[in-house]
Motif scaffolding. Structure first.
Motif, short mmCIF file in Angstrom:
data_model
loop_
_atom_site.label_atom_id
_atom_site.label_comp_id
_atom_site.label_asym_id
_atom_site.label_seq_id
_atom_site.Cartn_x
_atom_site.Cartn_y
_atom_site.Cartn_z
N TYR A 9 17.52 -85.02 48.44
CA TYR A 9 16.94 -83.73 48.83
C TYR A 9 15.50 -83.89 49.30
CZ TYR A 9 21.05 -82.16 46.17
OH TYR A 9 22.32 -81.99 45.69
N LYS A 10 14.77 -84.80 48.66
CA LYS A 10 13.38 -85.02 49.11
C LYS A 10 13.36 -85.63 50.51
CE LYS A 10 12.20 -87.04 45.16
NZ LYS A 10 11.46 -87.86 44.18
N TRP A 11 14.35 -86.45 50.81
CA TRP A 11 14.45 -87.03 52.14
C TRP A 11 14.71 -85.93 53.18
CZ3 TRP A 11 19.26 -88.05 54.99
CH2 TRP A 11 19.06 -88.81 56.14
N ILE A 12 15.61 -85.00 52.84
CA ILE A 12 15.88 -83.89 53.76
C ILE A 12 14.64 -82.99 53.87
CG2 ILE A 12 17.33 -81.85 54.16
CD1 ILE A 12 19.61 -83.44 52.76
N PRO B 261 15.51 -82.07 68.22
CA PRO B 261 16.87 -81.57 67.98
C PRO B 261 17.76 -82.56 67.23
CG PRO B 261 16.47 -81.95 70.34
CD PRO B 261 15.17 -82.14 69.64
N GLU B 262 17.50 -83.85 67.40
CA GLU B 262 18.31 -84.84 66.67
C GLU B 262 18.10 -84.71 65.17
OE1 GLU B 262 18.26 -89.04 67.64
OE2 GLU B 262 18.27 -88.50 69.76
N LEU B 263 16.86 -84.44 64.81
CA LEU B 263 16.53 -84.27 63.40
C LEU B 263 17.23 -83.03 62.85
CD1 LEU B 263 14.73 -86.11 61.75
CD2 LEU B 263 12.80 -84.62 62.27
N LYS C 82 20.79 -83.87 62.32
CA LYS C 82 20.96 -84.75 61.16
C LYS C 82 20.85 -83.93 59.87
CE LYS C 82 19.58 -89.01 61.36
NZ LYS C 82 18.76 -90.21 61.42
N MET C 83 19.91 -83.01 59.82
CA MET C 83 19.79 -82.15 58.62
C MET C 83 21.06 -81.32 58.46
SD MET C 83 15.82 -80.95 58.37
CE MET C 83 15.56 -80.36 60.03
N ASP C 84 21.54 -80.76 59.56
CA ASP C 84 22.75 -79.93 59.47
C ASP C 84 23.94 -80.74 58.95
OD1 ASP C 84 21.59 -77.59 60.23
OD2 ASP C 84 22.22 -77.68 62.32
N TYR C 85 24.03 -81.98 59.41
CA TYR C 85 25.12 -82.84 58.96
C TYR C 85 25.09 -82.98 57.44
CZ TYR C 85 27.86 -86.99 57.93
OH TYR C 85 28.77 -87.85 57.38
N TRP C 86 23.91 -83.35 56.92
CA TRP C 86 23.81 -83.60 55.48
C TRP C 86 23.92 -82.31 54.68
CZ3 TRP C 86 25.15 -87.93 53.54
CH2 TRP C 86 25.00 -89.11 54.28
N ILE C 87 23.47 -81.22 55.25
CA ILE C 87 23.60 -79.92 54.55
C ILE C 87 25.08 -79.56 54.42
CG2 ILE C 87 23.16 -77.44 54.80
CD1 ILE C 87 20.41 -78.34 56.10
N GLU C 88 25.84 -79.88 55.45
CA GLU C 88 27.28 -79.64 55.38
C GLU C 88 27.91 -80.50 54.27
OE1 GLU C 88 29.17 -79.97 59.22
OE2 GLU C 88 31.16 -79.82 58.27
N VAL C 89 27.47 -81.75 54.19
CA VAL C 89 27.99 -82.63 53.14
C VAL C 89 27.64 -82.05 51.76
CG1 VAL C 89 27.88 -84.95 52.14
CG2 VAL C 89 27.79 -84.67 54.64
N ILE C 90 26.41 -81.61 51.61
CA ILE C 90 25.98 -81.04 50.33
C ILE C 90 26.84 -79.82 49.99
CG2 ILE C 90 24.07 -79.85 49.14
CD1 ILE C 90 22.16 -81.62 50.92
N GLY C 91 27.09 -79.00 51.00
CA GLY C 91 27.94 -77.81 50.79
C GLY C 91 29.32 -78.19 50.29
N ARG D 46 12.10 -72.40 55.98
CA ARG D 46 10.79 -72.05 56.57
C ARG D 46 10.54 -72.84 57.86
NH1 ARG D 46 7.99 -72.28 50.64
NH2 ARG D 46 9.21 -70.52 49.86
N SER D 47 11.10 -74.04 57.92
CA SER D 47 10.89 -74.89 59.09
C SER D 47 11.80 -74.50 60.25
CB SER D 47 11.14 -76.35 58.70
OG SER D 47 11.20 -77.18 59.84
N THR D 48 13.06 -74.20 59.94
CA THR D 48 14.05 -74.02 61.01
C THR D 48 14.46 -72.57 61.22
OG1 THR D 48 15.93 -74.24 59.52
CG2 THR D 48 15.08 -76.28 60.50
N GLY D 49 14.31 -71.73 60.21
CA GLY D 49 14.82 -70.37 60.28
C GLY D 49 16.32 -70.29 60.00
N LYS D 50 16.97 -71.44 59.78
CA LYS D 50 18.41 -71.45 59.51
C LYS D 50 18.66 -71.20 58.01
CE LYS D 50 19.81 -74.75 63.04
NZ LYS D 50 20.52 -76.03 63.22
N GLU D 51 19.78 -70.58 57.73
CA GLU D 51 20.05 -70.22 56.33
C GLU D 51 21.15 -71.06 55.70
OE1 GLU D 51 20.17 -66.02 55.54
OE2 GLU D 51 18.81 -65.60 57.21
#
Ligand SMILES: [Zn+2]
Length: 718
Positions: free
Chosen positions: A112-115, A128-130, A133-142, A186-191
């Motif tokens: 989580y600290k890495w994300i 956008p690559e970043l 990448k965050m979205d990918y790992w967030i999906e995995v976490i989900g 706060r960084s992306t506005g995505k929920e």
């Protein structure tokens, strides 16, 4: 609870949201400070939105680039590699791979600290690559999260295994998830990450309400206090604040008659004495500092004076008696020692005052000390907290990573003996016989089982510019730290302000601040005057101010500023020989060298014949002339200090002539709050120069030249 004396909160919000002329960017609902105290009733200073400070050039821009372009990738390689597999364990928990994976109990927190680090970098570069990448790992976490909101890749999906061991780090991990998700939002506005976090926070609320006694000794490492504060601030759901209050109230409410820290309720986790009654900093220095940060966040929301008073007592105990000059907090390593109240503790604040120097100083504990100081600064506006925050930023934050941004230190010792340091058997990788670097190592490593520090370094390096500025409800701007950047923000009364800082700080003390845009009202700006400077000069549009501002204060200048106004701050940076309070007996007759906020060290690389110099001894005269030399091409750009030191043989000859120095002379007139201060010269060594050329380098840059001998505290010729 006291009444708020602040500018009415509602007016503040209205001004921010209805101000004509604000761009869409400035009013986006997710644009919030990194510690979002924008609506906290009991803080004197507020952060500014994460989007509003842009690094441009100089020290922190360069450190940010290192985090963005090197640290994150290096961490990803390691965390996907054999022997740690923190990220792959998430995939296993998500059902995406079949093989069970290795990792530490606190490995989820590393993920989580890495994300969170990526979210900070994305906030600046919008790569956008970043984002993907965050979205990918967030999906995995989900996918790894249980339907009821619980998540732990260490415990797995068997609900009967939850919360059976207080030190299984379940809530530590979930705490980092909450923080990372708030920063991502706060960084992306995505929920997408925030939704996972809300589900998790709801689970924690249910769990605690159902089993308050069982949960009393949780959370062992309380990063969840800060996480709960931020999820409350992000969602404004009061039940999250209630839970934070319950958790803080619970700490220390069920002391353990057994001394074994693994079961909680002991000094190891600040869990023997309730916070409001505590007088000392005790136990694990990471859990302690995270606890104090969470309590500071709670105070910002509730204003309970007993909490602030306790934090001030504890702060004094640390900074008056226990902390290293590099801002090192943790004294011992894993071999347990006993706290003043007889509990087994490790990686702890010093058990007795003045136990300097520490040879451990775990990175996370040092960073957490800075986090505690910065929170205390915002609550109180006391400049001493800003000074200590800065001292952490320039010293132990940076010492934990090499100049390539790829190798790490867990311990940040004050001295090194030229050896490799400890090696330990890998306990949780595919090859349990493999030897890997231990916690105390002479060279930074790429991989170690316990990987908590690297992503803590990257997330902090990528976010410290958020600490540069604050605003207060009287319409003031506060400038805390100096480095090349552009600021564009709104003050509390709605005034737009834009300015540019340019400086080669900390290598030079001159800072130029240009006003790029400002309203027509009179605006108070508070400039931090560091405690280490002397005869600081302030010039506005070429006109010198008459008085030298007080070191260790904030200089308030209120006027109707105009676009193009130029403020030049000049903070002279004399080289200072620092001595420690004589009660720190191991530091008697030694000095540490500082210039500005940077602590220096004597490093003697083995390859350059360091062994011989080390054996012959290096002693400094209190009259030594250390000259500063800026080197653009050395250790990633530093100022080195050059001078002539004495050998042991020379020192012994001088000592014979100066045997009259009494103990009284050495230990006179120290104030209770002084742990370190510029050397009070005894004028006992007439010669300034010995026969040995020495070059001191910033402490943080040591161990970039192979194995070496290193000392921060250097003996004096007296
Ligand atoms: Zn760590």
């Amino acid at each position: 609870m006291k009444k708020s004396t602040l500018f009415p909160k509602i007016s503040f919000l209205l001004l921010v949201f209805v101000l004509p002329g604000c761009s869409q960017n400035e009013t986006a609902v997710h644009h919030k400070p990194v510690i979002d105290n924008s609506q906290s009733p009991y803080t004197k200073l507020r952060g500014i939105p994460m989007q509003d400070t842009k690094l441009t050039e100089g020290f922190w821009a360069k450190r940010f680039d290192l985090a963005a372009n090197k640290m994150l990738e290096a961490q990803e390689r390691t965390m996907l590699g054999e022997g740690t597999a923190n990220l792959n364990r998430l995939k296993f928990a998500a059902g995406m791979i079949d093989e069970p994976q290795h990792g530490t109990p606190w490995g989820d927190g590393d993920n989580y600290k890495w994300i969170e680090s990526m979210a900070h970098v994305y906030n600046m570069n919008k790569d956008p690559e970043l984002d993907q990448k965050m979205d990918y790992w967030i999906e995995v976490i989900g996918k790894a999260q249980d339907p009821d909101g619980y998540i732990s890749t260490n415990i797995g999906h068997d609900t009967t295994k939850r919360f059976q061991r207080v030190n299984a780090h379940e809530m530590y991990n979930m705490g980092h998830l909450l923080t990372a998700a708030c920063i991502h939002y706060r960084s992306t506005g995505k929920e997408n990450f925030l939704d996972i976090a809300k589900k998790n926070a709801d689970f924690l609320c249910r769990q605690w309400k159902a089993e308050p006694v069982h949960m009393a000794r949780y959370p062992w490492n309380p990063s969840v206090f800060m996480g709960m504060a931020e999820i409350y601030r992000t969602t404004r759901n009061p039940k999250y604040l209630e839970l934070l209050q319950i958790m803080i109230d619970n700490r220390g409410s069920r002391p353990n008659p057994d001394r074994d820290h693994r079961y909680g309720g002991t000094d190891q986790t600040q869990d023997r004495v309730p916070l409001r009654e505590e007088t000392i900093a005790v136990g694990h220095a990471v859990t302690g500092n995270y606890y104090y940060c969470g309590a500071a966040d709670l105070y910002a929301e509730t204003g309970e004076e007993a909490i602030l008073a306790a934090l001030e007592r504890i702060w004094k105990d640390i900074h008056w008696k226990k902390i290293d000059i590099i801002v090192g907090a943790a004294k011992d390593r894993h071999s347990a020692s006993l706290s003043p109240r007889g509990d087994e503790v490790h990686e702890n604040f010093a058990n007795t005052p003045y136990e300097q120097p520490n040879f451990y100083n775990e990175t996370c504990a040092n960073i957490a000390t800075g986090m505690f100081n910065y929170r205390m600064f915002m609550l109180t506006v006391d400049p001493k907290y800003a000074d200590w925050t800065e001292q952490m930023m320039y010293n132990t934050l940076n010492s934990a990573v090499d100049i390539e941004g790829e190798h790490w230190f867990y311990a940040n010792p004050m001295s090194w003996d030229g050896t490799e340091g400890e090696k330990i058997k890998q306990t949780n990788g595919p090859d349990p016989e493999r030897l890997v670097p231990g916690h105390r190592s002479g060279e930074r490593w790429e991989f170690m089982n316990c990987y908590c520090c690297p992503p803590n370094v990257s997330r902090t390096t990528a976010k410290v510019h958020n600490w540069f500025y604050n605003i207060s409800d009287d319409g003031s701007l506060w400038i805390n730290f100096y480095s090349g950047n552009k600021l564009e923000t709104l003050l509390a009364d709605g005034t737009e302000i834009a300015l540019t800082q340019s400086t080669n700080y900390p290598w030079e003390g001159k800072v130029t601040i240009t006003i790029d845009n400002i309203g027509s009202k009179s605006v108070p700006i508070h400039f931090r005057v560091p405690r280490w400077t002397e005869d600081a000069l302030v010039t506005i549009n070429g006109e010198e101010m008459n008085e030298h501002p007080e070191p260790g204060s904030y200089l308030k200048i209120e006027r109707t500023w105009k676009t193009g106004d130029e403020i030049v701050l000049d903070f002279p940076m004399p080289v200072r020989l620092m001595e420690a309070n004589p009660k720190a007996i191991h530091l008697n007759n030694k000095v540490a060298v500082m210039r500005g906020p940077v602590v220096y060290c004597l490093e003697l690389p083995k390859e350059d014949g360091g062994a011989e110099m080390y054996t012959n001894g290096i002693f400094l005269s209190e009259n030594i002339n250390l000259t500063s030399e800026y080197r653009d091409d050395f250790l990633g750009r530093v100022v080195v200090l050059k001078g002539k030191a004495f050998t042991r043989a020379e020192e012994e000859a001088i000592k014979k002539n100066n045997s009259q120095l009494s103990d009284e002379q050495i230990s006179s007139d120290w104030e209770e709050n002084e742990l370190y201060r510029p050397l009070d010269s005894m004028k006992t060594s007439p010669e300034a120069e010995g026969s040995v050329d020495v070059e001191l380098i910033p402490y943080y840059a040591w161990a970039n030249r192979g194995l070496s001998y290193m000392d921060v505290w250097i003996p004096l010729v007296r």
